[in-house]
Design a protein around this motif. Sequence first.
Motif, PDB file in Angstrom:
ATOM      1  N   GLY A  18       0.824  -1.213   0.000  1.00  0.00           N
ATOM      2  CA  GLY A  18       0.000   0.000   0.000  1.00  0.00           C
ATOM      3  C   GLY A  18       0.851   1.253   0.000  1.00  0.00           C
ATOM      4  N   ILE A  19       1.905   1.252   0.836  1.00  0.00           N
ATOM      5  CA  ILE A  19       2.798   2.420   0.862  1.00  0.00           C
ATOM      6  C   ILE A  19       3.421   2.622  -0.516  1.00  0.00           C
ATOM      7  CG2 ILE A  19       4.962   3.324   1.814  1.00  0.00           C
ATOM      8  CD1 ILE A  19       4.249   1.918   4.440  1.00  0.00           C
ATOM      9  N   LEU A  21       2.355   1.586  -3.509  1.00  0.00           N
ATOM     10  CA  LEU A  21       1.383   2.034  -4.511  1.00  0.00           C
ATOM     11  C   LEU A  21       1.026   3.499  -4.289  1.00  0.00           C
ATOM     12  CD1 LEU A  21      -1.114  -0.906  -5.004  1.00  0.00           C
ATOM     13  CD2 LEU A  21       0.403   0.085  -6.684  1.00  0.00           C
ATOM     14  N   GLY A  22       0.906   3.898  -3.013  1.00  0.00           N
ATOM     15  CA  GLY A  22       0.590   5.289  -2.716  1.00  0.00           C
ATOM     16  C   GLY A  22       1.666   6.223  -3.238  1.00  0.00           C
ATOM     17  N   GLN A  23       2.928   5.830  -3.018  1.00  0.00           N
ATOM     18  CA  GLN A  23       4.038   6.650  -3.516  1.00  0.00           C
ATOM     19  C   GLN A  23       3.966   6.789  -5.026  1.00  0.00           C
ATOM     20  OE1 GLN A  23       7.222   7.751  -2.314  1.00  0.00           O
ATOM     21  NE2 GLN A  23       6.519   7.764  -0.202  1.00  0.00           N
ATOM     22  N   GLY A  25       1.410   6.352  -7.040  1.00  0.00           N
ATOM     23  CA  GLY A  25       0.241   7.122  -7.471  1.00  0.00           C
ATOM     24  C   GLY A  25       0.430   8.610  -7.236  1.00  0.00           C
ATOM     25  N   SER A  26       0.922   8.970  -6.044  1.00  0.00           N
ATOM     26  CA  SER A  26       1.022  10.402  -5.739  1.00  0.00           C
ATOM     27  C   SER A  26       2.040  11.077  -6.646  1.00  0.00           C
ATOM     28  CB  SER A  26       1.392  10.605  -4.272  1.00  0.00           C
ATOM     29  OG  SER A  26       2.739  10.302  -4.065  1.00  0.00           O
TER      30      SER A  26
END
Lengths: 65, 411
Positions: A18-19, A21-23, A25-26
Amino acid sequence: MGGTLNLIGAGLIVIGGGIGLGQIGSKAMEGIARQPEAAGKIQTAMIIIGALLEGLAFGALILGK
Amino acid sequence: MNKNYSILTKKTTAKKVCSFDLLCTFAQILESTNSLLSKDIMIAKKSITFIAVLVLALVSFKSFAGDEGHHDKGNTIDTPKEIKEYIGHHLKDAHDFHLFSDNASGKHYGFPLPVIVWTSKGLKTFMSSAFHHDDAGHIVVEKGDVKLTKVHSKIYELDAGATTVNFDAHHHPTNAHKVLDFSITKSVFGMLLAGLLMLLGFTALARGYKKGKKIPTGFGRVLEPLVIYVRDDIARPNIGEKKYRKFMGFLLTVFFFIWILNLLGLTPLGFNVTGQIAVTACLAIFTVIIYLFSGSKDFWAHTLWMPGVPVVLRPILAVIELIGFVLIKPFSLLVRLFANMTAGHFVVMSLIALMITLKEAFGPVGSTGMSLVLALFISVIEILVAFLQAFIFTMLSSLFIGMAVEEHDHH
């Protein structure tokens, strides 16, 4: 005990994924906002990196099972 | 008709500048199917006949007369454990299509598939209806001088003299052995169906081009933008302008094979072909063989004896690179597709099962409504995932092929 540990491990894998993918995506969104004309390229690269990350996370999940 | 053509061609040219290529392709598919149904009545009629024939072919149910003795418990699924078992059963391959069961009479409805096994007494073929949907080794089928039974979707041959199967503590048969199974199982049937659909769709498309038509008609209009998408956005940028043509056949086949099978998995027939690790492993092995055998001189030089690196490090790098190319890359390819599709099926079925597990907490109406809404939501996402996984498999395959065929300029 083994089952509980497995579940904790699965949770850790998901947190890590999750971390990551978040990186991805952002940063991709920032990039697209700065340079909308490069959105297509950024998106393709984003999907590839996301897929590689996903492969890693799934590999860990399968091996841990 | 002409209006359609102009809309489509405009779309294809507009696509080049469109930033959201993925969404654009979806919009195109929707557009072309819409125009097919509303404006082109001829084709709509044709496809309706096709669908009608397909439905007729599929609806020819065959009931397996149940064996009363083993169904006194009934096949109702109430507890979470039974639900988990049912889902686990669905995720595996099966020897027949099972649609529903009638608990009162103990009958199962679905259609049988041919069983082809190589036993100690040679080749035996029969329809899987002989097993009456039994999966616990209760029913023994006698074919000539061999006795066959089915346990957990595996067919066993009973040893000489045995009439019933005995199990050990781990529920493995003790007096039976496995046979070579070449049966047309559910997955094999799904693959054949996908192949047939591809053959029909693409030969129609090719025939249109052969006749000199610039724009395809019928279902070809759905396929053409996808073919162009795979060529222009997947193969060309990753493999390179000079060499991409050679690999288009493989990339297109893999893309449509995975996409069609993923979509088939969302139908109520219960295919889970791309969720079988054997299928995805074979696809990944194809990719590996292709990129290892088409590797350029530069690729092997850079893999085995990396220039520009201290000599001490070169063997270590060679080992890492070799393991990466031969094991890790195909492993991640096959695991990604397998795990995504399995997880997707698992989530959809779990959400459908919510109506059973939450019945006591929310009442029958509330739990059914909840499971309906959530299952619909996830199913829509699964349609996207079906496309995305086909895209990613093709994309990474072409990326690896591109790495292998690349020729470096030596400065």
